[in-house]
Design a protein around this motif. Structure first.
Motif, PDB file in Angstrom:
ATOM      1  N   ARG A  18      14.190   1.549  -2.708  1.00  0.00           N
ATOM      2  CA  ARG A  18      14.561   0.191  -3.101  1.00  0.00           C
ATOM      3  C   ARG A  18      14.438  -0.770  -1.920  1.00  0.00           C
ATOM      4  NH1 ARG A  18      18.499  -3.683  -3.542  1.00  0.00           N
ATOM      5  NH2 ARG A  18      18.682  -4.669  -5.611  1.00  0.00           N
ATOM      6  N   ARG A  19      14.885  -0.325  -0.741  1.00  0.00           N
ATOM      7  CA  ARG A  19      14.806  -1.192   0.436  1.00  0.00           C
ATOM      8  C   ARG A  19      13.362  -1.575   0.742  1.00  0.00           C
ATOM      9  NH1 ARG A  19      17.748   0.565   5.921  1.00  0.00           N
ATOM     10  NH2 ARG A  19      19.536   0.039   4.581  1.00  0.00           N
ATOM     11  N   MET A  22      12.066  -4.062  -2.004  1.00  0.00           N
ATOM     12  CA  MET A  22      12.603  -5.414  -1.869  1.00  0.00           C
ATOM     13  C   MET A  22      11.962  -6.133  -0.687  1.00  0.00           C
ATOM     14  SD  MET A  22      14.706  -5.861  -4.380  1.00  0.00           S
ATOM     15  CE  MET A  22      15.670  -7.289  -3.872  1.00  0.00           C
ATOM     16  N   VAL A  32      14.642 -12.873  -4.752  1.00  0.00           N
ATOM     17  CA  VAL A  32      15.471 -11.668  -4.674  1.00  0.00           C
ATOM     18  C   VAL A  32      15.877 -11.200  -6.065  1.00  0.00           C
ATOM     19  CG1 VAL A  32      17.654 -10.727  -3.867  1.00  0.00           C
ATOM     20  CG2 VAL A  32      16.295 -12.182  -2.355  1.00  0.00           C
ATOM     21  N   SER A  33      16.282 -12.129  -6.943  1.00  0.00           N
ATOM     22  CA  SER A  33      16.724 -11.741  -8.283  1.00  0.00           C
ATOM     23  C   SER A  33      15.567 -11.153  -9.088  1.00  0.00           C
ATOM     24  CB  SER A  33      17.322 -12.954  -9.013  1.00  0.00           C
ATOM     25  OG  SER A  33      16.348 -13.983  -9.151  1.00  0.00           O
ATOM     26  N   SER A  36      14.771  -7.691  -7.769  1.00  0.00           N
ATOM     27  CA  SER A  36      15.767  -6.716  -8.237  1.00  0.00           C
ATOM     28  C   SER A  36      15.478  -6.294  -9.666  1.00  0.00           C
ATOM     29  CB  SER A  36      17.173  -7.317  -8.144  1.00  0.00           C
ATOM     30  OG  SER A  36      17.526  -7.582  -6.811  1.00  0.00           O
ATOM     31  N   SER A  37      15.089  -7.261 -10.488  1.00  0.00           N
ATOM     32  CA  SER A  37      14.769  -6.961 -11.885  1.00  0.00           C
ATOM     33  C   SER A  37      13.533  -6.064 -11.980  1.00  0.00           C
ATOM     34  CB  SER A  37      14.537  -8.261 -12.654  1.00  0.00           C
ATOM     35  OG  SER A  37      14.166  -7.985 -13.996  1.00  0.00           O
ATOM     36  N   TYR A  39      12.449  -4.033  -9.682  1.00  0.00           N
ATOM     37  CA  TYR A  39      12.780  -2.702  -9.183  1.00  0.00           C
ATOM     38  C   TYR A  39      13.547  -1.893 -10.224  1.00  0.00           C
ATOM     39  CZ  TYR A  39      14.774   1.120  -6.545  1.00  0.00           C
ATOM     40  OH  TYR A  39      15.134   2.383  -6.127  1.00  0.00           O
ATOM     41  N   ALA A  40      14.503  -2.531 -10.907  1.00  0.00           N
ATOM     42  CA  ALA A  40      15.308  -1.827 -11.909  1.00  0.00           C
ATOM     43  C   ALA A  40      14.420  -1.275 -13.025  1.00  0.00           C
ATOM     44  CB  ALA A  40      16.370  -2.755 -12.479  1.00  0.00           C
TER      45      ALA A  40
END
Length: 525
Positions: A18-19, A22, A32-33, A36-37, A39-40
């Motif tokens: 994840r790091r 991102m 960023v948001s 995150s989406s 990545y999820a």
């Protein structure tokens, strides 16, 4: 967005944290948001290690054995990839890449090849893989006493020697620009060396899974090898492989959840399976083809006029539509498919089409007005083989070719019928290079020369083309070989089949799949 897609693919296959995701995503300008989406979503698709997967294969015979030089059907080919590694492998884009070998280099004339082994690869019993094992594994398919059908594949090898513990040097009789492709052949796994050969009876290899049980023509079971050297591979705890010849039984087993994967679903009902939300139908186009080989040294097929009359008696488009339901394309009586580099164009080799008048003309050249011939087939040869023979029987009568279709039992077909009778059915998964395909099935000395083909000019070209480094000249040679096969050979190849298999949706794979064989190049495991 194409970069984000690549990053998501790395996450979904467990190759990026994840790091890392991102960091790369935000550097590319993604908020960023949003990152995150992304990545999820990708993380939800990450493969989960564990579980037992059951696969039902369309092939398998009670005569199957574990000797890699004898593999003849998809069941044993798959078994080879479950348990073994090879010096090289074919990637999803059709290129050749290292496997047990970490690198290779060739002499300027491509007549000497040195392969350097990865350090630390282990056999299932804990022994380290060394150059000695590689030498013994290849020598198993060489020499006057070998019974291996892969002998022609490495027939140009005059010497194999170890150079220390981690390098092997192959000296060829002549240059071969495709040699790294050739040794990816599924008959050529690396096996443990013994004093007088290799250990194949136990099924020990250095591949992702260990063989636990094997019942020829019925089933085999495997467990993941914890010492396997590849990361992000071998996701299942265990594999159960079944030989299920009946397509309806395979499809029912998948639909009811008894198995997770099946090969060769019934094309007549595959569109219905596709409606099931729990199933996924996979399809790739390659060089796989169905054939009806004739022995060119056996009457009446020893007369090329008869062979040509039969070839022009075939309505190829009808067969593609009725047998493959459109999942393929017409063939032109040579084995080189659209995925190969040097496939002949229609200008170089006009496509044969159904022409009863031309069939009659060829019969007249042989001194006949009609002919009666037998063809021995079973659906073990390929799905729809009997129906294919009957379609040809119906179309050929108009040209004076009267075909008697003899139905043979599925079990034992490959040992008792194929290559025994003068005209039978066959299937080929194709090969990634022209040289491999021609060498395995059309070389005069090949064990799988199922037409007993022996053509002087073809043999001359076969040797010359593999050592020719000029791409233009090489293409001309391979095109001429296709013309010879089509116009003078004994193989009737009316169609090329797409590879089709079906899976439970809980089974997933990376985006691109190899097309050189069925089931992701037979490496789905």
């Amino acid at each position: 967005m194409s970069n984000i897609k690549k990053l998501k693919s790395l996450v979904s296959t467990g190759r990026m944290s994840r790091r890392e995701f991102m960091g790369y995503a935000t550097a590319a300008g993604v908020t960023v948001s949003a990152a995150s989406s992304f990545y999820a979503g990708a993380a939800r698709a990450m493969p989960q290690r564990g579980g037992t997967v059951t696969v039902a294969h369309a092939h398998g015979s009670t005569t199957d054995v574990l000797d890699p030089g004898t593999y003849t059907n998809d069941f044993t080919i798959e078994l080879s990839h479950y348990t073994n590694n090879f010096l090289t492998e074919i990637d999803t884009d059709g290129s050749v890449i290292p496997e047990a070998a970490e690198s290779w280099e060739a002499s300027d004339d491509a007549s000497e090849w040195t392969f350097r082994l990865r350090d630390g690869i282990m056999f299932h019993d804990g022994r380290k893989v060394t150059a000695k094992d590689v030498v013994a594994s290849f020598n198993h398919h060489r020499g006057p006493d070998t019974t291996s059908v892969a002998a022609p594949v490495i027939g140009s090898v005059v010497e194999i020697k170890a150079d220390g513990e981690n390098a092997v040097v192959f000296t060829l009789a002549g240059g071969n620009a495709d040699f790294p492709f050739s040794i990816s052949d599924y008959h050529l796994p690396i096996k443990p060396a013994t004093e007088d050969g290799i250990e194949w009876e136990s099924g020990i290899g250095c591949g992702p899974y260990q063989l636990k049980d094997f019942e020829a023509g019925v089933s085999a079971s495997f467990e993941r090898f914890d010492g396997y050297w590849k990361t992000n591979r071998a996701w299942f705890d265990a594999i159960e492989a079944l030989a299920v010849g009946d397509s309806t039984a395979r499809s029912n087993a998948l639909t009811t959840g008894q198995v997770d994967i099946i090969t060769s679903p019934d094309l007549a009902t595959v569109h219905l399976m596709a409606r099931n939300p729990n199933l996924v139908i996979e399809e790739t186009a390659g060089a796989g083809h169905y054939g009806l080989p004739m022995h060119v040294d056996e009457a009446p097929f020893d007369d090329n006029n008869i062979r040509q009359a039969i070839k022009y008696s075939v309505d190829r488009e009808e067969i593609v539509q009725k047998i493959l339901k459109g999942h393929g394309y017409v063939g032109n009586d040579h084995p080189i498919g659209l995925s190969n580099r040097y496939v002949a164009s229609n200008e170089e080799l006009p496509q044969k089409s159904y022409d009863p008048d031309k069939a009659k003309w060829y019969l007249q050249q042989s001194g006949m007005s009609s002919i009666d011939v037998d063809i021995h087939v079973a659906d073990a040869a390929f799905r729809g083989a009997i129906d294919t023979a009957q379609l040809i029987q119906a179309s050929a009568a108009a040209g004076g070719v009267n075909i008697n279709v003899i139905r043979e039992p599925d079990d034992g077909y490959w040992s008792n019928v194929w290559d025994v009778h003068g005209w039978t059915g066959t299937y080929w998964g194709g090969r990634p290079t022209e040289d491999m395909m021609f060498t395995v099935a059309y070389d005069k000395d090949a064990a799988w020369n199922e037409t007993n083909f022996n053509h002087d000019r073809f043999q001359e070209l076969l040797v010359a083309a593999r050592s020719e480094l000029d791409e233009g000249i090489r293409r001309e040679m391979y095109v001429e070989m296709q013309v010879i096969c089509s116009d003078e050979g004994g193989a009737l190849i009316p169609l090329f089949n797409n590879f089709i298999w079906a899976r439970n949706k809980s089974i997933a794979h990376e985006e691109q799949m190899a097309a050189n064989w069925d089931l992701d190049g037979h490496r789905w495991c």
